[in-house]
Write a protein that holds these residues in place. Structure first.
Motif, short mmCIF file in Angstrom:
data_model
loop_
_atom_site.label_atom_id
_atom_site.label_comp_id
_atom_site.label_asym_id
_atom_site.label_seq_id
_atom_site.Cartn_x
_atom_site.Cartn_y
_atom_site.Cartn_z
N UNK A 1 38.60 58.04 23.74
CA UNK A 1 37.22 58.82 24.51
C UNK A 1 36.19 57.64 24.51
N UNK A 2 35.14 58.87 25.41
CA UNK A 2 34.30 57.69 26.14
C UNK A 2 32.89 58.10 24.87
N UNK A 3 32.86 59.53 24.32
CA UNK A 3 31.97 59.45 22.82
C UNK A 3 32.82 60.72 22.07
N UNK A 4 32.39 60.53 20.65
CA UNK A 4 32.04 61.44 20.17
C UNK A 4 30.67 62.17 19.40
N UNK A 5 30.57 63.38 20.13
CA UNK A 5 28.52 63.55 20.08
C UNK A 5 28.45 64.71 18.81
N UNK A 6 27.40 65.01 18.16
CA UNK A 6 26.74 66.03 17.62
C UNK A 6 26.35 66.21 17.90
N UNK A 7 25.97 67.91 18.67
CA UNK A 7 24.95 68.37 19.06
C UNK A 7 24.42 70.19 18.75
N UNK A 8 23.71 70.32 18.88
CA UNK A 8 22.97 71.45 18.39
C UNK A 8 21.82 72.40 19.91
N UNK A 9 22.11 73.10 19.84
CA UNK A 9 21.59 74.15 20.96
C UNK A 9 23.12 74.43 21.28
N UNK A 10 22.48 75.18 22.53
CA UNK A 10 23.78 75.95 23.63
C UNK A 10 24.03 74.65 24.12
N UNK A 11 25.36 75.12 24.52
CA UNK A 11 26.24 74.35 25.29
C UNK A 11 25.92 73.52 26.18
N UNK A 12 25.64 74.82 27.79
CA UNK A 12 24.98 73.99 28.77
C UNK A 12 23.47 73.31 28.58
N UNK A 13 23.00 73.70 27.45
CA UNK A 13 21.72 72.26 27.64
C UNK A 13 21.91 71.11 27.20
N UNK A 14 23.16 70.86 25.97
CA UNK A 14 23.61 69.72 25.50
C UNK A 14 24.02 68.94 27.32
N UNK A 15 25.20 70.04 27.61
CA UNK A 15 25.86 69.57 29.17
C UNK A 15 24.97 68.98 30.26
#
Ligand code: ADP
Length: 160
Positions: A64-78
């Motif tokens: 895959x391109x990346x495996x990333x950890x994110x916090x907060x809203x999905x739309x903001x991460x996207x």
């Protein structure tokens, strides 16, 4: 076009990997986005969950391109990662109502994003991380449901 596959992955199962494999055959790049915190009670830390996604993908031979950890809203991460498409897996009908709500809410937050849904192979349609943990905690064999790296950490964690 690339896509992001968000989830808690607590832990990654063969069902998740099945969805990722299908996605990599359709999209130029797939980013798996592990959400740090959840309303659900989590068994593994975000770092462990991301490591188990990476380990399962390696064992499955999927890149895959990346495996990333994110916090907060999905739309903001996207938005920050430049994604417009997110992927979700659909299992038996129980997922539908939640996914409908999530897609429509996300569209309100950002009309530029779209969710796409993939079905896993039928042997995984009833598989969930919760069920896997339940079976492992009672000493059952989960090798059909998860990759070996997940199986060994589950055995160790559930024995505590
Ligand atoms: P959530 O993100 O809802 O906390 P998960 O991290 O377990 O749940 O799952 C991430 C995504 O993968 C969700 O869209 C979920 O429906 C899907 N998924 C989980 N298990 C399977 C499976 N066995 N087959 C197909 N899709 C699945």
């Amino acid at each position: 076009m690339k896509a992001v596959y968000p989830g808690t992955f607590d832990p990654a199962t063969r069902g998740h990997v099945d969805i990722i494999r299908r996605a990599t055959q359709i999209f130029d790049g797939v980013e798996v986005a592990v959400v740090r915190s959840s309303r659900k009670e989590l068994t593994f830390s975000a770092e462990e969950r991301a490591a188990l996604v990476r380990g399962s993908l390696e064992e499955a031979g999927i890149r895959v391109a990346a495996v990333t950890i994110f916090d907060g809203l999905l739309v903001d991460f996207m938005r920050s990662a430049g994604h417009t498409v997110f992927l979700r897996g659909l299992r038996a009908i129980s997922d539908f109502e939640f996914e409908l709500q999530m897609q429509l809410m996300n569209r309100k937050l950002d009309p530029g994003i779209t969710g796409l849904y993939l079905l896993p192979s039928e042997e995984y349609i009833y598989l969930s991380s919760t069920l896997v943990k339940e079976i492992a905690s009672r000493g059952g064999d989960v090798s059909f449901f998860v990759f070996p790296c997940v199986e060994s950490i589950l055995r160790e964690r559930m024995a505590r």
